[in-house]
Structures are given as C-alpha cells and as structure tokens.
Design a protein around this motif. Sequence first.
Motif, PDB file in Angstrom:
ATOM      1  N   LEU A 170       0.837  -1.189   0.000  1.00 34.87           N
ATOM      2  CA  LEU A 170       0.000   0.000   0.000  1.00 34.87           C
ATOM      3  C   LEU A 170       0.878   1.248   0.000  1.00 34.87           C
ATOM      4  CD1 LEU A 170      -2.602  -1.112   2.704  1.00 34.87           C
ATOM      5  CD2 LEU A 170      -2.803  -1.326   0.215  1.00 34.87           C
ATOM      6  N   ARG A 171       0.327   2.323  -0.533  1.00 36.26           N
ATOM      7  CA  ARG A 171       1.043   3.601  -0.555  1.00 36.26           C
ATOM      8  C   ARG A 171       0.250   4.617   0.247  1.00 36.26           C
ATOM      9  NH1 ARG A 171       0.423   7.884  -4.161  1.00 36.26           N
ATOM     10  NH2 ARG A 171      -0.798   6.574  -5.572  1.00 36.26           N
ATOM     11  N   PRO A 172       0.869   5.242   1.265  1.00 39.59           N
ATOM     12  CA  PRO A 172       0.139   6.253   2.033  1.00 39.59           C
ATOM     13  C   PRO A 172      -0.137   7.488   1.194  1.00 39.59           C
ATOM     14  CG  PRO A 172       2.430   6.119   2.761  1.00 39.59           C
ATOM     15  CD  PRO A 172       2.230   5.029   1.766  1.00 39.59           C
ATOM     16  N   VAL A 173      -1.357   8.026   1.312  1.00 42.00           N
ATOM     17  CA  VAL A 173      -1.723   9.201   0.528  1.00 42.00           C
ATOM     18  C   VAL A 173      -2.204  10.361   1.392  1.00 42.00           C
ATOM     19  CG1 VAL A 173      -2.210   7.956  -1.607  1.00 42.00           C
ATOM     20  CG2 VAL A 173      -4.027   8.245   0.092  1.00 42.00           C
ATOM     21  N   GLY A 174      -2.156  10.203   2.699  1.00 40.35           N
ATOM     22  CA  GLY A 174      -2.537  11.330   3.550  1.00 40.35           C
ATOM     23  C   GLY A 174      -2.913  10.883   4.941  1.00 40.35           C
ATOM     24  N   THR A 175      -2.717  11.789   5.879  1.00 46.16           N
ATOM     25  CA  THR A 175      -3.112  11.567   7.265  1.00 46.16           C
ATOM     26  C   THR A 175      -3.907  12.776   7.726  1.00 46.16           C
ATOM     27  OG1 THR A 175      -1.187  10.203   7.759  1.00 46.16           O
ATOM     28  CG2 THR A 175      -2.289  11.230   9.633  1.00 46.16           C
ATOM     29  N   THR A 176      -5.042  12.526   8.362  1.00 43.69           N
ATOM     30  CA  THR A 176      -5.885  13.589   8.902  1.00 43.69           C
ATOM     31  C   THR A 176      -5.943  13.430  10.414  1.00 43.69           C
ATOM     32  OG1 THR A 176      -7.244  13.587   6.896  1.00 43.69           O
ATOM     33  CG2 THR A 176      -8.175  14.641   8.860  1.00 43.69           C
ATOM     34  N   ALA A 177      -5.455  14.440  11.140  1.00 48.74           N
ATOM     35  CA  ALA A 177      -5.550  14.431  12.596  1.00 48.74           C
ATOM     36  C   ALA A 177      -6.948  14.881  12.995  1.00 48.74           C
ATOM     37  CB  ALA A 177      -4.505  15.357  13.201  1.00 48.74           C
ATOM     38  N   LEU A 178      -7.557  14.146  13.906  1.00 42.40           N
ATOM     39  CA  LEU A 178      -8.922  14.455  14.337  1.00 42.40           C
ATOM     40  C   LEU A 178      -8.880  15.217  15.662  1.00 42.40           C
ATOM     41  CD1 LEU A 178     -10.593  11.065  13.368  1.00 42.40           C
ATOM     42  CD2 LEU A 178     -10.471  13.177  12.030  1.00 42.40           C
ATOM     43  N   GLY A 179      -8.426  16.454  15.574  1.00 43.38           N
ATOM     44  CA  GLY A 179      -8.372  17.320  16.750  1.00 43.38           C
ATOM     45  C   GLY A 179      -7.330  16.862  17.747  1.00 43.38           C
ATOM     46  N   SER A 180      -7.572  17.163  19.005  1.00 43.49           N
ATOM     47  CA  SER A 180      -6.602  16.869  20.064  1.00 43.49           C
ATOM     48  C   SER A 180      -6.811  15.491  20.689  1.00 43.49           C
ATOM     49  CB  SER A 180      -6.705  17.946  21.151  1.00 43.49           C
ATOM     50  OG  SER A 180      -8.014  17.945  21.709  1.00 43.49           O
ATOM     51  N   SER A 181      -7.691  14.688  20.127  1.00 43.60           N
ATOM     52  CA  SER A 181      -8.006  13.387  20.714  1.00 43.60           C
ATOM     53  C   SER A 181      -6.879  12.376  20.541  1.00 43.60           C
ATOM     54  CB  SER A 181      -9.272  12.813  20.079  1.00 43.60           C
ATOM     55  OG  SER A 181      -9.017  12.426  18.735  1.00 43.60           O
ATOM     56  N   GLY A 182      -5.976  12.641  19.606  1.00 38.68           N
ATOM     57  CA  GLY A 182      -4.935  11.673  19.274  1.00 38.68           C
ATOM     58  C   GLY A 182      -5.331  10.718  18.172  1.00 38.68           C
ATOM     59  N   ALA A 183      -6.600  10.726  17.785  1.00 39.13           N
ATOM     60  CA  ALA A 183      -7.056   9.869  16.691  1.00 39.13           C
ATOM     61  C   ALA A 183      -6.621  10.465  15.354  1.00 39.13           C
ATOM     62  CB  ALA A 183      -8.570   9.730  16.731  1.00 39.13           C
ATOM     63  N   GLN A 184      -6.282   9.579  14.424  1.00 32.63           N
ATOM     64  CA  GLN A 184      -5.869   9.995  13.089  1.00 32.63           C
ATOM     65  C   GLN A 184      -6.461   9.049  12.054  1.00 32.63           C
ATOM     66  OE1 GLN A 184      -1.537   9.869  13.370  1.00 32.63           O
ATOM     67  NE2 GLN A 184      -1.480  12.061  13.815  1.00 32.63           N
ATOM     68  N   VAL A 185      -6.757   9.596  10.883  1.00 33.16           N
ATOM     69  CA  VAL A 185      -7.177   8.766   9.759  1.00 33.16           C
ATOM     70  C   VAL A 185      -5.997   8.667   8.800  1.00 33.16           C
ATOM     71  CG1 VAL A 185      -8.804   8.424   7.882  1.00 33.16           C
ATOM     72  CG2 VAL A 185      -9.565   9.544   9.992  1.00 33.16           C
ATOM     73  N   HIS A 186      -5.513   7.443   8.606  1.00 36.25           N
ATOM     74  CA  HIS A 186      -4.411   7.189   7.680  1.00 36.25           C
ATOM     75  C   HIS A 186      -5.008   6.596   6.409  1.00 36.25           C
ATOM     76  CE1 HIS A 186      -1.436   7.911  10.826  1.00 36.25           C
ATOM     77  NE2 HIS A 186      -2.184   7.164  11.628  1.00 36.25           N
ATOM     78  N   ALA A 187      -4.756   7.250   5.275  1.00 37.58           N
ATOM     79  CA  ALA A 187      -5.315   6.796   4.002  1.00 37.58           C
ATOM     80  C   ALA A 187      -4.230   6.136   3.157  1.00 37.58           C
ATOM     81  CB  ALA A 187      -5.920   7.970   3.240  1.00 37.58           C
ATOM     82  N   TYR A 188      -4.593   5.005   2.546  1.00 36.35           N
ATOM     83  CA  TYR A 188      -3.677   4.236   1.711  1.00 36.35           C
ATOM     84  C   TYR A 188      -4.378   3.851   0.408  1.00 36.35           C
ATOM     85  CZ  TYR A 188      -1.399   3.459   6.247  1.00 36.35           C
ATOM     86  OH  TYR A 188      -0.806   3.637   7.472  1.00 36.35           O
ATOM     87  N   VAL A 189      -3.592   3.754  -0.646  1.00 38.19           N
ATOM     88  CA  VAL A 189      -4.078   3.218  -1.911  1.00 38.19           C
ATOM     89  C   VAL A 189      -3.173   2.060  -2.318  1.00 38.19           C
ATOM     90  CG1 VAL A 189      -5.070   5.424  -2.656  1.00 38.19           C
ATOM     91  CG2 VAL A 189      -2.710   4.836  -3.310  1.00 38.19           C
ATOM     92  N   PRO A 190      -3.653   1.165  -3.182  1.00 35.75           N
ATOM     93  CA  PRO A 190      -2.787   0.070  -3.646  1.00 35.75           C
ATOM     94  C   PRO A 190      -1.574   0.626  -4.371  1.00 35.75           C
ATOM     95  CG  PRO A 190      -5.087  -0.349  -4.193  1.00 35.75           C
ATOM     96  CD  PRO A 190      -5.017   1.065  -3.726  1.00 35.75           C
ATOM     97  N   ALA A 191      -0.459  -0.060  -4.191  1.00 36.11           N
ATOM     98  CA  ALA A 191       0.778   0.334  -4.863  1.00 36.11           C
ATOM     99  C   ALA A 191       1.413  -0.891  -5.460  1.00 36.11           C
ATOM    100  CB  ALA A 191       1.731   0.988  -3.863  1.00 36.11           C
ATOM    101  N   ALA A 192       2.254  -0.671  -6.447  1.00 35.34           N
ATOM    102  CA  ALA A 192       2.985  -1.799  -7.037  1.00 35.34           C
ATOM    103  C   ALA A 192       3.919  -2.366  -5.980  1.00 35.34           C
ATOM    104  CB  ALA A 192       3.770  -1.321  -8.247  1.00 35.34           C
ATOM    105  N   ALA A 193       4.029  -3.673  -5.964  1.00 29.79           N
ATOM    106  CA  ALA A 193       4.933  -4.308  -5.012  1.00 29.79           C
ATOM    107  C   ALA A 193       6.380  -3.927  -5.358  1.00 29.79           C
ATOM    108  CB  ALA A 193       4.764  -5.819  -5.070  1.00 29.79           C
ATOM    109  N   PRO A 194       7.234  -3.707  -4.344  1.00 30.45           N
ATOM    110  CA  PRO A 194       8.633  -3.378  -4.639  1.00 30.45           C
ATOM    111  C   PRO A 194       9.338  -4.547  -5.300  1.00 30.45           C
ATOM    112  CG  PRO A 194       8.314  -3.776  -2.296  1.00 30.45           C
ATOM    113  CD  PRO A 194       6.961  -3.773  -2.922  1.00 30.45           C
ATOM    114  N   ALA A 195      10.273  -4.194  -6.183  1.00 25.60           N
ATOM    115  CA  ALA A 195      11.017  -5.235  -6.873  1.00 25.60           C
ATOM    116  C   ALA A 195      11.904  -6.004  -5.889  1.00 25.60           C
ATOM    117  CB  ALA A 195      11.890  -4.614  -7.964  1.00 25.60           C
ATOM    118  N   ALA A 196      12.032  -7.293  -6.112  1.00 21.75           N
ATOM    119  CA  ALA A 196      12.874  -8.102  -5.232  1.00 21.75           C
ATOM    120  C   ALA A 196      14.328  -7.668  -5.362  1.00 21.75           C
ATOM    121  CB  ALA A 196      12.719  -9.576  -5.592  1.00 21.75           C
ATOM    122  N   GLY A 197      15.011  -7.566  -4.214  1.00 19.50           N
ATOM    123  CA  GLY A 197      16.380  -7.078  -4.208  1.00 19.50           C
ATOM    124  C   GLY A 197      17.336  -8.148  -4.569  1.00 19.50           C
TER     125      GLY A 197
END
Length: 197
Positions: A170-197
Amino acid sequence: MNAVHMVRGNVMRKVIASVFVSVDGVFEDPSWSMPFWNSEAAKFADEQLAAADALLLGRVTYEGMAPAWMARAEGADTGTERMNALPKYVVTSTLDTPEWNATFLTGDLAAEVTALKQQDGGDLLVFGSGRLVNALLAHDLLDELRLWTLPVVQGGGRRLFGDDAPVKTLRPVGTTALGSSGAQVHAYVPAAAPAAG
C-alpha cells in the motif's frame, strides 16, 4: 487496479473502506471509539458520506448497523437521513429479506463488485466489514483504505488483518488528525509491489 480505469468514457467508481482500528489492529465492535469522537471526526465522516452514493457492507456489519440506523429515522438529522436513504449492497450467503434499502450480493464477489464499480455514480463506501475488506484487497478491488487509528490498545478482539490476510503493498496518501483526541485517519491506496532485491 492502481491506474485510473475508464468505463464508457467515465472514471470507474471507487471502493473506499473506512475502518476504526485500535493501535493493536482490533476493529471488532468499536464501541471503544466513542471517547475519541469529536467535531473533527464528525466533519470527516460527513464529508466521506457525502462523496458516496452507496454503501458496500459485509453481513455482520449490516446486521449491526441496520437496526440502529432505522431506529433513528424519526426526526432524523441530515446525516441520518442520508445514511438511511443510501443504497446498501450487502455481501451475504445467509440473509434473504433485505431491509434498510439493501440489495443482497449472493454470487461471485469479484464479479459483482466489479459490475458495481462499472456503473455510473460516486464512491462505494465500506464500513467495518473485515472479511469483506480482506477479500476486496485480495481481488484488487479496493481503491482506498482509510484506517481511523485510535490511541487505545484493546489487547483482545478480532483484528482487521489476521494471519490469512492477503499480502499487498500500500502507498500512504494522507493523514488527517482528528483534533486533540490523538485519533488519526491514515489513508492508503494500492501500490505496485517493490522489486525483489
């Protein structure tokens, strides 16, 4: 499904999962999330609901949500009215009497969700529905995963991704902090798998 898909000249509908999880990954019965609900969380929830024009739910989530929301119908606020009015597509092999503006999906999951994505319309929003989220990931049908990560350790309960979860990058595309509660929304989209090293 990482690229933009075009269907009949229109952008394919997105399937977006929005799931409350504890720091240790528990999503089951998130009544523990209520102390973290505030105006910022309500605003985020309202905006994602406004962008959707249908819900896509697993059976267990549907059975939990339907009676609670239908009971709130009388004298409802705008958000409740919208939630009750939206079409719901429910993945089930056991239910046979749809309520709460629901249509049951009883056939092949990948084929039925692909057909829904090809229709005109806005987002298909998934709440909870852990088995469904895992299946959508496995079939490359999930366009965005929004993890409402709450600063609490549950210690026990069903985790969103267990030992049988599909292996996906997955590739992160943004984080939204929900005020001072400490809760956050982390958004991800599918990403190409990394090439084997």
